[in-house]
Design an enzyme around this catalytic site. Structure first.
Site: not given
Length: 804
Positions: A500-501
């Site tokens: 998620e990043g």
């Protein structure tokens, strides 16, 4: 002559001050009075009136907006256009995703603490608490993480239970068959499951975070909602979302997955649809998914939809069993056995209504994803991080009491006390941040910047906490087996940091890059004014910006010189912490604007500086969350110590981040001036002291109530289960035996007993009548339990070769 000069000066003073309507106007007007006072004894009317006329001209030009715009705005516009960053459409959408909340208060340089303390974080509802006490507890009892690791999957009965109890539909409304849980409820469910099995927690969290369900709920057509959401809620459909590919990791918008609008055959009819080709990897639940959410670039070369040929990123729903879909292979993420794998599509045809939201949402997929991620980052991975931290706290607090060396619990040694303090303090801070961020979500916010902070800094803190826990458990922590409750958390740390990043990207580019534009009171307005070529708005924003920088510079200096005692603070035992944070908010605003003014659009490429600014912003938010938790929670003495420890760490790291920015700013003159305002007396903050660290450590060693409250989200298994269950039982027995052990030590010092090892000492004390039979039994039970929990797993050779 001098009297006339003062009259002119006063006229200029008040005229300029009221015309300018800002602190800058007032200060420049005061300069008129200062100059006339300086020359009051000089018999030179020419000098006096020359100064007055010059200052009056400055007052007139800068204090009267119409003249100011005519003379300056046209000149400023092209210059500002070169300095301020230019935003492409993809950047603009990403930057505008979500909302701003407490992050804007920090950027303002004047945080409103009364607002924060009045803000109510939503508690669990009765229905949510019943779900925690019922299905969540049952699920945790069904899970054996060692068994899951060896079988490389959740047992079939666990899969069935998750679907039947609608864990996949926690965030979906009840009207669509979901549970309609709040965000804090969602987070706490994931946290508790994570303390039992990371694989199960990831399996549950993904369908409730970024995925088809979330996108359908917010952007889908009513027909799509009615068709898919009930099936997603009860597990008839298992979803995944395919975003990341080999060519598009951090830059997800660069995907080469493509959908071409064309006519094709579907169910025996000729329909308008999409011919899709994709190559995705790292997709959680892909190996078991029945419904694929797909992000791709939509192209309409024949103009069948009208408009541009390249329509941009689009999201669609793809059934697993369509011809051309390749799916089912597994990745192996650090040995943690949750379903994760690649998927490909080769000439897959679907009708046009497969686009989430229908044709009207074609090309709007990037906005969908950014807005969903803005919320998703706030919940799923922070929940995993909090689970790991609370589990480490519970284990180490017990182990450091039960485990003895040199006839002393190891928690009494300063070498162990130091990491225990970090574990306890960071767990308090992390849980506080999770609670406040979810509270903002439940209040209707979508805090994109704060969500990124929660994801990046809580997963980084998880790495620190679990590493310290591994050090304390030492040899017992590195032997895998049913007794080791830390090993799966250790293996999962890089997963939380990466997905998620990745944290490097999030810290160095996203947090400050998005925050500086969205949260600053003037930057986005100025960028928009320049883009619109609006002279009036450019003038207003430019001089508003100048006024903002000036006032924050003055505040930063005054607060630094006075130890922040001029700052307003709530009536609290931690009032000084609020004042210091107010000081750093002003300092952060000044340093941030200094960087933007001197680096301009190139700041987004200066990732080391941007990362340090992100650190300063993040630690101020984490400190605010810590103060909020202490304000809202029970006023235990141990919580006071934990809150002080967390804020002390945050203040120190904020200071060091700002120093790092100023030490590396290319403009030495600007950096020196800003340093003079921000740190006129030097860097005065230090990390938490040893004495404070000792009190923080004692909170999880001696204060049973604080230890339980600090780890309220974890699942505690039965006393016979290896790992935490046996450890908790051993702790209870060790605590009951403490008075007996104290009595034995006193008898040895008094010469009533000779030193002896283990059970022999107890037998001699019993024979001598120093302790009773009941006391001897309590001592024996404690020794037996202590011996059980210090054991590690060992395997026969044939079983060892089969271990995964």
């Amino acid at each position: 002559m001098l009297l006339l000069g003062w009259i002119v000066a006063l006229v200029v003073f008040f005229g300029f001050a009221f015309a300018g309507r800002g602190w800058l106007a007032w200060v420049l007007a005061l300069a008129v009075l200062f100059l006339t006072w300086m020359v009051r004894g000089v018999d030179s009317p020419l000098l006096l009136y020359g100064l007055l006329i010059a200052t009056a001209l400055v007052a007139l030009v800068t204090g009267w907006p119409p003249l100011r715009r005519a003379l300056f705005a046209r000149t400023l516009l092209p210059t500002l256009g070169k300095v301020m960053p230019r935003l492409g459409e993809t950047e603009r959408i990403a930057l505008e995703a979500g909302t701003v909340w407490w992050d804007a208060q920090i950027f303002s340089g004047m945080p409103d603490w009364d607002y924060l303390l009045r803000f109510e974080c939503k508690p669990l509802s009765e229905r949510e608490q019943a779900f925690m006490d019922g299905p969540v507890t049952q699920l945790c009892a069904m899970l054996d993480d060692w068994q899951v690791e060896q079988q490389r999957d959740l047992p079939p009965e666990v899969w069935e239970f998750i679907k039947r109890e609608r864990f996949f539909g926690m965030v979906l409304p009840e009207s669509y068959g979901g549970l309609g849980m709040s965000e804090i409820g969602h987070s706490r469910v994931v946290t508790r499951i994570a303390t039992r099995s990371v694989a199960a927690a990831v399996t549950v969290m993904v369908p409730n975070s970024l995925g088809p369900g979330e996108l359908l709920l917010h952007y889908g057509t009513e027909e799509q909602k009615q068709r898919y959401l009930p099936r997603l809620a009860d597990g008839r459909e298992v979803p995944c979302f395919a975003l990341t590919g080999p060519e598009a990791g951090s830059d997800a918008a660069a995907t080469q997955s493509e959908g071409i609008v064309e006519w094709g055959e579907w169910d025996g009819q000729r329909v308008l649809g999409l011919r899709l080709n994709w190559n995705k990897r790292y997709i959680t639940l892909a190996p078991v998914a029945t419904l694929i959410g797909l992000a791709f670039r939509l192209k309409d070369p024949h103009g069948l939809l009208g408009g541009a040929e390249d329509r941009g990123i689009t999201c669609a729903l793809i059934a697993r069993d369509l011809p051309g879909v390749v799916i089912g292979q597994h990745h192996d993420p650090m040995g943690v056995p949750f379903a994760n794998g690649p998927t490909e599509g080769h000439d897959v045809f679907v009708p046009i209504d497969a686009i989430i939201g229908g044709v009207e949402q074609a090309g709007h997929g990037w906005r969908m994803l950014m807005e969903s991620l803005a919320a998703g980052r706030s919940i799923s991975l922070p929940a995993l991080a909090v689970g790991a931290a609370q589990m480490a706290t519970r284990i180490c607090g017990a182990y450091a009491t039960v485990r003895e060396q040199f006839d002393t619990p190891i928690g009494r040694f300063e070498g162990i006390e130091e990491p225990l303090a970090r574990i306890a303090g960071l767990t308090y801070l992390m849980t506080a941040t999770r609670t406040l961020t979810c509270g903002a979500l439940d209040a209707g916010e979508k805090p994109a910047v704060l969500g990124s902070i929660a994801k990046a800094y809580l997963t980084d803190a998880m790495r620190e906490v679990v590493s310290d826990a591994m050090d304390i458990r030492a040899g017992a922590a590195i032997q895998r087996g049913p007794r080791n409750a830390l090993s799966h958390m250790w293996m999962s740390v890089p997963i939380g940091i990466t997905v998620e990043g990745a944290n490097i990207l999030t810290r160095s580019m996203i947090i400050y890059g998005q925050g500086a534009i969205r949260c600053h009171p003037w930057v986005q307005k100025l960028i928009n004014a320049i883009a619109a070529n609006d002279l009036k708005a450019v003038d207003t924003c430019t001089f508003g910006y100048i006024n903002f920088v000036f006032t924050r510079g003055v505040r930063a200096l005054l607060l630094a010189l006075t130890g922040a005692r001029l700052a307003k603070a709530p009536d609290s035992e931690l009032a000084r912490s609020y004042q210091h944070l107010t000081r750093f908010a002003s300092a952060f605003a000044l340093v941030s604007d200094t960087c933007m003014a001197t680096l301009g659009g190139s700041l987004k490429r200066r990732e080391k500086i941007s990362g340090r600014l992100a650190d300063a912003l993040a630690w101020q938010y984490l400190a605010a969350a810590t103060l909020k938790r202490y304000h809202d929670g029970p006023k235990l003495a141990s919580h006071y110590d934990l809150a002080r420890w967390g804020v002390a760490l945050a203040l120190y790291r904020t200071q060091e981040a700002l120093r790092g920015v100023l030490d590396n700013l290319p403009s030495g003159v600007a950096a020196g001036f800003a340093r003079l305002l921000v740190f006129p007396l030097g860097a005065r903050f230090r990390p938490p002291s040893d004495r404070l660290g000792q009190r923080a450590a004692r909170a999880i060693l001696e204060d049973r109530e604080a230890r339980i409250h600090l780890t309220a989200d974890i699942h505690v298994p039965g006393p016979q289960e290896p790992g935490l269950g046996q450890l908790e039982a051993a702790l209870d027995k060790a605590v009951r035996a403490l008075p007996v052990e104290t009595k034995l030590r006193d008898a040895i010092r008094a010469g009533q007993l000779d030193r002896a090892a283990g059970e022999e000492l107890g037998r001699h004390a019993l024979a001598a009548g120093i302790i009773s039979q009941a006391e001897y039994d309590a001592l024996s039970e404690a020794d037996e339990a202590r011996n059980a929990v210090v054991q590690v797993d060992a395997f026969d050779a044939d079983i060892y070769r089969q271990l995964r």
